[in-house]
Design an enzyme around this catalytic site. Structure first.
Site, mmCIF file in Angstrom:
data_model
loop_
_atom_site.group_PDB
_atom_site.id
_atom_site.type_symbol
_atom_site.label_atom_id
_atom_site.label_comp_id
_atom_site.label_asym_id
_atom_site.label_seq_id
_atom_site.Cartn_x
_atom_site.Cartn_y
_atom_site.Cartn_z
ATOM 1 N N HIS A 11 -6.179 -25.182 -19.268
ATOM 2 C CA HIS A 11 -6.641 -23.722 -19.388
ATOM 3 C C HIS A 11 -6.899 -23.014 -17.822
ATOM 4 C CE1 HIS A 11 -9.906 -20.574 -19.832
ATOM 5 N NE2 HIS A 11 -8.892 -20.085 -20.796
ATOM 6 N N ARG A 12 -5.766 -22.095 -17.800
ATOM 7 C CA ARG A 12 -5.454 -21.663 -16.178
ATOM 8 C C ARG A 12 -5.531 -22.726 -15.257
ATOM 9 N NH1 ARG A 12 -10.828 -17.538 -16.814
ATOM 10 N NH2 ARG A 12 -10.541 -17.145 -19.134
ATOM 11 N N GLU A 38 -2.139 -23.255 -19.458
ATOM 12 C CA GLU A 38 -2.399 -21.961 -20.129
ATOM 13 C C GLU A 38 -2.232 -21.193 -18.637
ATOM 14 O OE1 GLU A 38 -4.682 -18.393 -21.283
ATOM 15 O OE2 GLU A 38 -5.142 -19.921 -19.812
ATOM 16 N N ASP A 40 -2.538 -16.617 -17.324
ATOM 17 C CA ASP A 40 -2.635 -15.267 -17.510
ATOM 18 C C ASP A 40 -1.865 -14.289 -16.719
ATOM 19 O OD1 ASP A 40 -5.278 -15.697 -19.270
ATOM 20 O OD2 ASP A 40 -5.798 -16.540 -17.468
ATOM 21 N N HIS A 53 -6.518 -13.666 -13.910
ATOM 22 C CA HIS A 53 -7.211 -13.581 -15.342
ATOM 23 C C HIS A 53 -7.849 -12.065 -15.611
ATOM 24 C CE1 HIS A 53 -10.355 -13.500 -18.335
ATOM 25 N NE2 HIS A 53 -9.636 -14.163 -18.999
ATOM 26 N N GLU A 113 -0.149 -15.871 -21.314
ATOM 27 C CA GLU A 113 -1.047 -14.622 -22.003
ATOM 28 C C GLU A 113 -0.851 -13.362 -21.406
ATOM 29 O OE1 GLU A 113 -5.583 -13.512 -23.066
ATOM 30 O OE2 GLU A 113 -5.372 -15.578 -22.616
ATOM 31 N N LYS A 115 -2.285 -10.290 -20.637
ATOM 32 C CA LYS A 115 -3.397 -9.609 -20.585
ATOM 33 C C LYS A 115 -3.589 -8.080 -20.721
ATOM 34 C CE LYS A 115 -6.936 -11.332 -19.652
ATOM 35 N NZ LYS A 115 -7.825 -11.996 -20.455
ATOM 36 N N ASP A 233 -10.622 -26.483 -19.944
ATOM 37 C CA ASP A 233 -10.924 -26.345 -18.448
ATOM 38 C C ASP A 233 -10.662 -27.675 -17.786
ATOM 39 O OD1 ASP A 233 -11.269 -23.553 -18.477
ATOM 40 O OD2 ASP A 233 -13.122 -23.864 -18.938
#
Length: 246
Positions: A11-12, A38, A40, A53, A113, A115, A233
């Site tokens: 995640h990120r 992943e 953003d 993000h 993703e 945003k 994470d």
């Protein structure tokens, strides 16, 4: 993107152990043995897709104000690492182009993703997809958003790229809803994943990739339930837990 093994998406990047959405975080996720990352995407004032993000720069950089109000040249001067720890000072906000160029040389899948839940960012879907196409990465990308109009626009522009519905609350028949907007997968908030959701998606052969799964018990449970992937994470920890299960 089918596989019997539950894939691990960082995640990120590896947001639990490195400053989120930076190259050092993505490299940590790669090093952990994760299959995907992943990230953003938002647009700068001059229309360049950048990987960050929050709509505001305040939390994760030494800048203040809205991403949309800064040109890329200004964004690139900001420190995106020190907030996490001094050892990461000087990390920069990457452009999507830099990130995809780096990922191209790996085997990583990318979950990008949009945003667009609060700021519509006109043209972001096309800008992101043009970047993906420039690196011939269509078959290694999943596009997700909480703004499902973004998914519809992305699908119209590039029907071959997988889209995924992000959602936080229990929905009635989320799989058939996703199908209606031509999305191939569901990215639910992990606590709402239940047997009803998994039964429906199994019947539809639809991927389920819950986010953000950090607790050991939850990671173990969702892998055992056969989720297509989990977004976490702590990719190194999740990879270890998966190995212990296997």
């Amino acid at each position: 993107m089918g596989s019997n093994k539950t894939l691990i998406f960082g995640h990120r990047g590896a947001a639990g152990t490195a400053p989120e959405n930076t190259m050092v975080s993505f490299q940590a996720a790669l090093g952990s043995g994760a299959e995907g990352i992943e990230l953003d995407v938002q647009l700068t004032k001059d229309g360049v897709p950048v990987v960050v993000h929050d709509e505001k720069l305040n939390r994760t950089t030494d800048g203040h104000g809205w991403v949309k109000d800064f040109a890329l040249a200004e964004i690139k001067t900001l420190d995106a690492g020190s907030w996490f720890s001094e050892g990461f000072s000087g990390e920069r906000i990457p452009t999507l182009k830099e990130t995809v160029h780096w990922a191209k040389a790996t085997n990583l899948l990318l979950n990008i993703e949009f945003k667009t839940a609060y700021i519509p960012y006109k043209g972001i879907e096309k800008a992101v997809i043009d970047c993906i196409k420039a690196f011939d990465m269509e078959n290694r990308v999943i596009l997700s958003s909480f703004n499902h109009y973004s998914l519809i626009r992305a699908h119209e522009y590039a029907p071959n790229i997988e889209t995924a519905v992000l959602f936080m609350e229990k929905l009635v028949s989320p799989g058939s809803y996703a199908s209606k907007i031509n999305a191939r997968s569901l990215h639910p908030y992990w606590p709402i994943v239940d047997e009803v959701l998994l039964d429906e998606t199994n019947k539809l052969k639809m991927a389920v990739r819950p986010f953000t799964v950090n607790e050991e018990a939850a990671i173990k449970q969702l892998i055992e339930k056969g989720c297509s992937a989990i977004i976490t994470d702590f990719p190194a920890k999740a990879v270890q837990i998966r190995e212990n299960i296997e």
